[in-house]
Design an enzyme around this catalytic site. Structure first.
Site: not given
Ligand code: NAD
Length: 435
Positions: A11, A30, A123, A152-153, A205, A250, A261
């Site tokens: 995201v 990160d 989320t 985020e969607f 969400k 879907f 997710c």
């Molecule tokens: P991800 O694991 O790909 O990325 C998260 C990042 O955060 C990682 O790179 C991690 O190293 C970093 N991180 C963790 N703690 C940290 C900190 N204290 N400081 C800085 N960086 C830190 O996760 P994602 O898939 O991007 O999901 C993130 C959020 O978005 C979740 O809540 C998820 O449910 C939501 N989301 C995901 C999607 C999807 O399709 N992946 C879609 C919509 C919403």
């Protein structure tokens, strides 16, 4: 505008790159130093169509940069997005430790007189915004900030077009100043913007992902009835989906939903509804149906092969969906591991997911043979299982596939192939909910 995104994963990185593309200056933060080093060296740690070009172009234009320092990000940005993980705990509720930690870290670096909008893009359960506000205030008494929820969607596999052209942008806010700034961020996307209170935005969400999961479980339950009655679920889905009130999206029967997710968000919504004293039992059934899909699939395989021990089985697809390298909570991986646990010899191919499956220790490469092409996977196979509907599987030389297999048996877990065509090619072809 000057923006910061904390968490540069699926995201955060895609959002950061898209915000930069429309002209904002973005710092992606990160705390995984390896990720930051890779990004600074121009290497993109995830596969997402179009992302690499987008990142390179915007880094070159000096609109996008990467750091491990939250202070650097917060100092240089009017708006600070949080996009860190919110994984499930054992009881299904959301683990909010990442969010709480980032809230504390932001509090620690906010300077007097520095107004910031802190935006939750992860989320999170309803009422998390209140907790983030309390936390920042607790650790920084004089902080001048507002908290906004902006769920985020995006869908992995088409995250860039989803972000550049969203169906809607939800802004949950209690402050006009913060809302105006958020509208300014999104104005160039020309997308419909829905402004709500923070709790409603957070709830949207979980309610949206749970509804999409419900649609998948619904059609999978219909698929079971189709199998019992001789009807074809694809035709039924077309017939249902042509109704504009329902829609065809879907309604694809198969092995069920997976990924990082849907499973966690359904679990979270069940847990949230229980905590609030309004249990959402329908979602427990959604989960139950989903979890049963793999059992049904393996059961059908067992009906044909009888004992799976020592059988040579080819699996096409490891990612939770096509066009991504994400294998978190992938049903395809679970399928492979269950076959291995039964003593089958599994050879698997995936266009993008094999490396991460091994890196994240989701598959044991000493127990599963991972091969570089789909054709390599089928050598001597007694069954070919289609677990992820990558388009490239449609374009295989099926005469060659058949020649290489021990027995021309295909179990299509995603209803990717045309049953008539596959049977004409000489395969014993089995799909989900189709005769
Ligand atoms: P991800 O694991 O790909 O990325 C998260 C990042 O955060 C990682 O790179 C991690 O190293 C970093 N991180 C963790 N703690 C940290 C900190 N204290 N400081 C800085 N960086 C830190 O996760 P994602 O898939 O991007 O999901 C993130 C959020 O978005 C979740 O809540 C998820 O449910 C939501 N989301 C995901 C999607 C999807 O399709 N992946 C879609 C919509 C919403």
């Amino acid at each position: 505008m000057e923006l910061c995104i904390i968490g540069s994963g699926y995201v955060g990185l895609v959002s950061g790159a898209c915000f930069a593309e429309i002209g904002h200056h973005v710092v992606c933060v990160d705390n995984d130093q390896r990720k930051v080093d890779a990004l600074q060296a121009g290497k993109i740690p995830i596969y997402e169509p179009g992302l690499e070009d987008l990142v390179h172009r915007n880094v070159a234009a000096k609109r996008l940069r990467f750091t491990n320092s939250i202070e650097d990000g917060v100092d240089h940005s009017q708006i600070v997005f949080i996009a860190v993980p919110t994984p499930p705990q054992a009881d299904g509720s959301v683990d909010l430790t990442y969010i709480e930690r980032v809230a504390r870290e932001i509090a620690g670096v906010l300077k007097p007189g520095q107004y910031r909008v802190v935006v939750d893009k992860s989320t999170v359960p309803v009422k998390t915004g209140e907790k983030v506000t309390e936390t920042i205030k607790r650790y920084n008494k004089g902080a001048d900030f507002d908290v906004v929820s902006n769920p985020e969607f995006l869908r992995e596999g088409c995250a860039v077009p989803d972000l550049m052209n969203p169906d809607r942008v939800v802004i949950g806010s209690a402050s006009q100043k913060a809302t105006d700034l958020m509208k300014q961020v999104y104005e160039p996307f020309k997308a419909p913007i829905l402004v709500t209170d923070i709790n409603s935005a957070e709830l949207i969400k979980h309610a949206a992902n749970s509804f999409l999961s419900l649609k998948i479980s619904y059609i999978n339950a219909v698929a079971a009835i189709c199998e019992a009655s001789g009807a074809d679920v694809e035709m039924v889905a077309d017939g249902i989906g042509m109704d504009k009130r329902i829609g065809r999206n879907f309604l694809n029967a198969g092995l069920g939903y997976g990924g990082s997710c849907f499973p966690k968000d359904v679990k979270a919504f069940i847990a949230i509804s229980k905590q609030l004293g309004t249990p959402f039992k329908l979602l427990e059934e959604v989960e139950r149906i989903n979890e049963g899909m793999l059992d049904r699939f393996i059961g059908k395989l067992r009906d044909v092969l009888w004992v799976l021990k020592d059988k040579h089985i080819a699996v096409w697809g490891l990612t939770f969906k096509p066009d991504t390298d994400d294998v978190r909570n992938s049903v395809a991986i679970e399928l492979v591991n269950r076959l291995v646990a039964e003593g089958a010899h599994v050879t698997a191919y995936d266009p993008k997911g094999a490396e991460k499956a091994v890196e994240w220790k989701l598959l044991d490469p000493t127990k599963v043979k991972l091969v570089p092409t789909p054709i390599d996977a089928v050598n001597g196979a007694e069954a070919l299982l289609l677990a992820t509907e990558w388009k490239e599987f449609l374009n295989q030389d099926f005469a060659e596939v058949k020649a290489r297999m021990h027995t021309p048996l295909i179990f299509d877990g995603r209803n990717l192939f045309n049953p008539g065509t596959m049977r004409e090619l000489g395969f014993d072809y089995r799909a989900v909910g189709r005769p």
